[in-house]
Design a protein around this motif. Structure first.
Motif, short mmCIF file in Angstrom:
data_model
loop_
_atom_site.label_atom_id
_atom_site.label_comp_id
_atom_site.label_asym_id
_atom_site.label_seq_id
_atom_site.Cartn_x
_atom_site.Cartn_y
_atom_site.Cartn_z
N PRO A 309 -94.96 -3.86 -1.58
CA PRO A 309 -93.83 -4.74 -1.24
C PRO A 309 -92.99 -5.15 -2.43
N GLU A 310 -93.62 -5.30 -3.62
CA GLU A 310 -92.84 -5.77 -4.77
C GLU A 310 -91.88 -4.72 -5.31
N CYS A 311 -91.98 -3.48 -4.84
CA CYS A 311 -91.01 -2.46 -5.27
C CYS A 311 -89.89 -2.31 -4.24
N GLY A 312 -89.86 -3.20 -3.25
CA GLY A 312 -88.80 -3.18 -2.25
C GLY A 312 -88.20 -4.56 -2.07
N GLY A 313 -87.71 -4.82 -0.90
CA GLY A 313 -87.14 -6.12 -0.60
C GLY A 313 -86.27 -6.05 0.63
N TYR A 314 -85.73 -7.20 1.03
CA TYR A 314 -84.85 -7.17 2.21
C TYR A 314 -83.55 -7.91 1.93
N ILE A 315 -82.53 -7.50 2.67
CA ILE A 315 -81.19 -8.07 2.58
C ILE A 315 -80.96 -8.92 3.82
N PHE A 316 -80.77 -10.20 3.62
CA PHE A 316 -80.55 -11.15 4.72
C PHE A 316 -79.04 -11.36 4.86
N HIS A 317 -78.42 -10.49 5.65
CA HIS A 317 -76.98 -10.57 5.88
C HIS A 317 -76.70 -10.77 7.36
N PHE A 444 -86.64 -0.90 1.97
CA PHE A 444 -85.73 -2.03 2.01
C PHE A 444 -85.29 -2.25 3.46
N GLY A 445 -85.12 -3.49 3.79
CA GLY A 445 -84.71 -3.82 5.15
C GLY A 445 -83.42 -4.63 5.17
N PHE A 446 -82.64 -4.45 6.23
CA PHE A 446 -81.45 -5.26 6.47
C PHE A 446 -81.68 -6.08 7.74
N THR A 447 -81.37 -7.35 7.69
CA THR A 447 -81.52 -8.19 8.88
C THR A 447 -80.61 -9.41 8.78
N THR A 462 -91.09 -10.81 7.30
CA THR A 462 -90.23 -9.78 6.71
C THR A 462 -90.52 -9.63 5.22
N GLY A 463 -90.76 -10.74 4.53
CA GLY A 463 -91.05 -10.70 3.10
C GLY A 463 -92.37 -10.04 2.78
N SER A 464 -93.40 -10.30 3.60
CA SER A 464 -94.72 -9.73 3.30
C SER A 464 -94.74 -8.22 3.52
N VAL A 465 -93.90 -7.73 4.41
CA VAL A 465 -93.87 -6.29 4.70
C VAL A 465 -92.91 -5.56 3.76
N PHE A 466 -91.72 -6.13 3.55
CA PHE A 466 -90.69 -5.41 2.80
C PHE A 466 -90.57 -5.86 1.35
N LEU A 470 -83.71 -10.12 -1.43
CA LEU A 470 -82.90 -9.71 -2.58
C LEU A 470 -81.51 -10.34 -2.57
N HIS A 471 -80.98 -10.56 -1.39
CA HIS A 471 -79.68 -11.22 -1.30
C HIS A 471 -79.51 -11.82 0.08
#
Length: 1109
Positions: A309-317, A444-447, A462-466, A470-471
């Motif tokens: 997970p620490e090599c990814g992240g998610y975009i909360f848009h 990486f995820g977008f949501t 979402t954070g524990s999986v992705f 990140l923004h």
């Protein structure tokens, strides 16, 4: 819960995490001083100042800059050839120039000595990889600033404020106004320059990609291909920090946006020119998300940390913020990374797979690879080409591949996964298989609504999986920036018998009541809710006078398939029992994939997506769905088969195209579905957290000024659930942004305006010329406030109360009971006095007269001679037009007033006509009709309309020469044979000048239509308009093909001409429709004249029939 940790990140982003604003000056600053300061600031940032006197000097500078950039020298002859063959070909428009900048910026040029050299307009090189060895980068491009450059158009010269040149080409233009002046004036000035001189022949300003407007205090930017008119000002944007704090002052904007590296990246890296040549300049939050994903991949790769997970992240848009464009740009830039082998964009629904591929192809054809099945996905993964890196697939196909395909080479390669809507189905089996199979992946995820500890079932978020967020660009940010609309929430509690269960907050009790026929499924409750929807549909969707073209449609979210069936049956039964025109109602439902897999939902309030496969559905539901599809096909004359997937696709299209009025849904269409003309969501469903925000967000896409917000009407108490969801996804301070003011707050804003109208302008007919500016300003506020209040049911109750004798206790009690009002609410409403309808009509008449006078003077360039400065006044003509009614509606009003004496009736009708610009010419005709007709003998609206059309023909009045009048005559003559009918109608048409161009159209309509099936004037008119629109589209395509016109430009020009009622040769619009041809070509002028004559004739024939190309 899986804990995450941050890998070290570089901070060389163009969207800054921190920025300290420059201390503003204290002295008064005029426009010249503002411009001086801007130019000096740009010079201090490394821009070279250049002072060209004319186009020749501008071109000479381009030559010097391109020679320096490419380390070459042109002879004069070679330079002229370079201009004619490539840089400045005759007939090119700004879209052609954009294509050069983004796609064709390298020219293989053959010099006179035979050498072929790649001539670059720009260097776009950017070190994406540490090992990249790039001789030329973005920094090698030369930036210059010029000011007050004068250029002549066809009719006048314009002097431009400040322009930024990149390698000599003007790519950014800045228009300034002094502090204190509305920034929109700068926007309007650019609009004027675009029409007058920017696009003149051989103008280098056709290369401009970004416009910047500023009044010193506020600064905004927008793409050149944004349609520059007053309606599109909302598409201008502020620059911002990574926390979405806007950077507005021109000093701060210059220090950040106009930083040389930042500007070049925005222009040449963070822009997309799609296949239709529409330019998208990415917004700050989109760039911020892209930068942070790229940086995370780079830092993870070089730290050799992947598969975690620490090599990814998610975009909360937020929904509606352009996540698809962001993901596309991310995918394209990641694909350029040398060490990344594949980029997979993963969606969780089959329909989104198709939609995403379609959208990616619109951005850039062939960029991504799709597949119809798992085998196709395997084939795409095995392709080795650089152009084959990006793949779009569904999570179902990906999971099937991981379950059935062992030992694939891609499992050990560097793969980036980008998950769309990562709050939904990515936590289950597919995620487990991904971790087992792929050894070197980054995801990486977008949501718009992540699963957080507050709304999660179990430990997965979402954070524990992705990985970490990140923004963020929340729905509150999007509403503040006017990228989406706010919501207006209203709990409809007019069913006293059921209020107890509707306001129940215990979820277990609520769940028990869902399928209970003594609870929420009580037949009486279902009927009351259904009747409320039918009674209130038209004002909720702004179709007060039945005008669908100006209004919207609605969705109805219900709790289960059983309830959907009940509402569908009840609504249709009630419509059959009513004499009102029926709404077109459809429904859709299936089975949620997680139901079929027996997987639990991932979060509280999750809306389970429904599969496009229906075999697992129980038989009664399947049979009912087949009946629904059959109703859909037969009742609405729409084309769908019994195949569910085709029905889904056709229903999606027809709902977006306003062919369906009300759509009943359970889960489908409540997530991932965009329909800009949907403005109302009725809710009889327990929505929570992200399911609630997702459902509400179907209504809040921006469409036009008539769409103020998303209307949410609930039949259960969801206020607390809404506040919790907003707190989770929008922040505590966002509540006032997300939920608009209640009725009382809105009406309190109207009362002072009414008081001022009564005090300053008690007699509308006595308003002095010198006071008209003030009147227009005050009444404009009234129009805007009333337009907002028309979204509230209580406002219509207030209007109805004005007609009740408040001294009649029994009448008041009956009114209170009918509208389910409390005693306090009745008392409150009773004290509010709205202006009389007649008085408002008179105000509108004066307002329209003033506008017409202003418009005529402006067109004649006489406004300079006026004693009144109207520049700071906006006439709310569009708002008035939305409230206008057509002739048939006015005729129907005669039925309501026919008991009054004719003198009062005439005054009443005159008031309505004079308040409506388009109907003013019909005033004398209507007055004479009232005087000479025995209205008591007319029983319904059809007979009134028919009687009027007969009267108009008998009188021979030329004031009723519209198509509706002529079509109304069909009813009298439809029994005659078609040859005689055609001769008769031709005589009528030829006697009316305006309708002569429609002769062939009307004749063909008679020939091809079975008139005996048309029972009244309404059906005749509808049939003709449908025929005319179909013919219009066919003839337009023939015109475009025969003259080899630019199809997109031709459609835009013809649509504009039809809206205006005439075609014009002024400006560049006609020129842009023509095939590429030099104006010096002897064939050019005859071609232009011939095309104009054809289009002008086409417009005369098809104006007024609702044609939209």
């Amino acid at each position: 819960m899986i804990k995450t940790k941050c890998i070290a990140e570089a901070k060389n982003f163009i969207i800054l995490d921190e920025y300290t604003k420059i201390e503003p000056g204290k002295d008064y600053q005029d426009e010249n001083e503002l411009e001086d300061e801007l130019v000096e600031d740009l010079k201090h940032q490394g821009y070279e100042y250049f002072n060209p006197k004319n186009q020749e000097e501008m071109r000479a500078n381009v030559r010097v800059q391109l020679e320096n950039l490419n380390n070459i020298k042109f002879t004069d002859r070679e330079w002229e050839r370079f201009l004619k063959e490539y840089l400045d070909r005759p007939g090119e428009n700004n879209e052609d120039k954009s294509d050069k900048i983004y796609n064709d910026y390298i020219k293989d040029f053959k010099f006179d000595n035979g050498n072929i050299v790649n001539i670059y307009l720009f260097y776009k090189g950017n070190k994406i990889n540490k090992e990249d060895k790039i001789d030329r980068t973005l920094a090698d491009n030369k930036l210059q600033v010029i000011r007050q450059f004068e250029q002549r158009g066809e009719k006048c010269s314009n002097r431009y404020d400040v322009t930024i040149l990149v390698n000599g080409l003007p790519l950014v233009h800045i228009e300034l106004k002094r502090r204190g002046v509305p920034i929109k004036e700068a926007f309007n000035q650019i609009h004027r320059y675009s029409k007058e001189s920017f696009n003149s022949d051989n103008s280098l300003y056709k290369f401009v990609q970004i416009f910047v407007i500023s009044n010193g205090t506020d600064t905004r930017y927008f793409a050149n291909t944004t349609e520059r008119n007053k309606k599109n000002y909302d598409f201008t944007i502020n620059w911002a920090r990574s926390d979405n704090e806007s950077i507005q002052d021109i000093k701060d904007f210059t220090a950040t946006f106009f930083d040389k590296n930042t500007l070049l990246q925005v222009l040449l890296q963070y822009s997309v020119l799609d296949e239709g040549k529409k330019l998208f300049i990415m917004r700050p939050y989109q760039i911020a998300a892209t930068e942070r994903i790229l940086d995370k991949i780079k830092s993870s790769f070089y730290a050799k940390k992947w598969n975690k997970p620490e090599c990814g992240g998610y975009i909360f848009h937020s929904t509606g913020s352009g996540k698809t464009l962001t993901s596309f740009k991310v995918a394209c830039l990641v694909a350029k990374m040398r060490y990344i082998d594949k980029v997979l964009f993963v969606v969780d629904r089959k329909d989104l797979d198709y939609q995403t591929m379609k959208k990616y192809d619109e951005y850039s054809k062939g960029t991504a690879n799709g597949s119809s099945n798992t085998k196709g996905l395997v084939d795409n993964l095995e392709k080795q080409g650089v152009e084959d890196k990006i793949i779009v697939t569904t999570i179902q196909k990906l999971n099937n591949l991981m379950r059935t395909k062992q030992g694939l080479a891609v499992y050990n390669k560097q793969v980036v996964f980008i998950f769309d809507e990562c709050h939904r189905s990515q936590f289950g089996e597919a995620q487990r298989n991904l971790r087992k199979k792929f050894k070197r992946y980054y995801q990486f995820g977008f949501t718009g609504t992540p699963i957080l500890p507050k709304n999660a079932y179990g430990t997965n978020t979402t954070g524990s999986v992705f990985g970490r967020e990140l923004h963020r660009y929340s729905i509150g940010d999007a509403i503040r920036d006017k990228k989406v609309l706010a919501f207006k929430l209203e709990y409809n509690n007019v069913r006293p018998k059921f209020k107890g269960i509707e306001t129940e907050k215990d979820l277990e009790k609520l769940s028990a009541l869902e399928d209970d026929k003594e609870g929420l499924m009580h037949p009486e409750r279902i009927e009351q809710v259904s009747q409320y929807i039918l009674n209130n549909f038209h004002y909720r969707t702004k179709r007060l006078h039945g005008n669908k073209d100006k209004g919207f449609n609605a969705m109805f979210a219900v709790s289960s398939v059983k309830v959907a069936k009940l509402y569908y049956k009840t609504l249709n039964r009630l419509q059959k029992e009513s004499d009102k025109p029926p709404l077109k109602i459809a429904t859709i439902f299936s089975i949620a994939p997680n139901e079929a897999l027996n997987e639990a939902p991932n979060s509280v309030g999750e809306i389970q997506d429904e599969s496009l496969e229906v075999p697992a559905m129980e038989s009664s539901s399947k049979e009912f769905l087949e009946k629904v599809i059959k109703d859909y096909n037969s009742s609405y004359s729409l084309n769908s088969s019994n195949d569910f997937e085709r029905y889904y696709q056709d229903l999606s299209r027809s709902f977006k195209d306003m062919e369906i009025d009300l759509l009943i849904v359970v889960g489908m269409f409540l997530t991932g579905f965009d329909a800009p003309r949907l403005n109302t969501l009725f809710v009889d469903k327990n929505l929570r957290y992200h399911g609630l925000i997702q459902a509400y967000s179907r209504t809040n896409r921006i469409y036009n000024d008539a769409k103020n917000w998303g209307n949410i009407i609930t039949f259960r108490y969801l206020d607390d659930a809404t506040k919790e969801a907003i707190k989770l996804f929008g922040g505590d301070d966002k509540k006032t942004i997300l939920i608009e003011k209640k009725f009382k707050e809105q009406i309190e804003g109207l009362i002072p305006i009414i008081n001022k109208l009564n005090e300053r302008f008690p007699d509308p007919t006595g308003i002095l010329e010198v006071d008209k500016k003030e009147f227009v300003e005050v009444f404009g506020k009234y129009i805007r406030a009333e337009d907002t209040l028309q979204n509230y049911g209580d406002f219509y109750i207030l209007q109805a109360l004005q007609k009740i004798d408040t001294d009649d206790a029994q009448a008041l009690e009956d009114f209170k009971s009918k509208h389910h009002l409390s005693k306090d609410m009745l008392t409150y409403l009773k004290d509010i006095k709205l202006p009389d309808e007649r008085k408002i009509q008179d105000y509108k008449s004066i307002y329209n007269d003033t506008y017409e006078s202003y418009r005529r003077k402006k067109e004649a360039n006489e406004e300079e001679n006026s004693d009144i400065n109207w520049d700071d006044i906006t006439f709310e003509v569009e708002l008035l037009r939305r409230q206008e009614v057509d002739l048939d509606y006015i005729l129907e009003l005669l039925l309501e007033k026919e008991k009054e004496d004719k003198e009062n009736l005439i005054k009443y009708i005159q008031g309505i006509i004079r308040s409506i610009i388009d109907n003013r010419p019909k005033e004398d005709l209507l007055v004479n009709f009232i005087k000479e007709t025995d209205l008591h003998k007319l029983e319904d609206s059809v007979s009134v309309i028919d009687a009027f059309y007969q009267f108009a023909r008998k009188e021979g009045k030329e004031k009723c020469q519209d198509s509706d009048y002529i079509l109304g005559l069909f009813l009298e003559k439809k029994k005659e044979n078609k040859e005689n009918l055609i001769k008769y109608m031709q005589g009528i048409i030829r006697s009316t000048i305006d309708n002569r161009p429609k002769e062939d159209l009307l004749v063909n309509f008679i020939k091809e239509t079975d008139l005996h099936k048309l029972e009244d004037s309404v059906s005749v008119i509808d049939a003709f308009y449908q025929f005319a629109r179909k013919e219009g589209k066919r003839e337009c395509q023939e015109l475009i093909n025969s003259e080899e016109l630019n199809e997109e430009e031709a459609n835009w020009y013809i649509n504009n001409s039809i809206e205006n009622g005439f075609a014009t040769e002024n400006g560049m619009d006609l020129y842009n429709t023509l095939p590429k041809m030099s104006p010096l070509n002897p064939e050019f002028l005859p071609k232009k004249n011939r095309v104009f004559e054809k289009i002008n004739a086409f417009v005369k024939t098809f104006k007024g029939v609702g044609l939209k190309l």
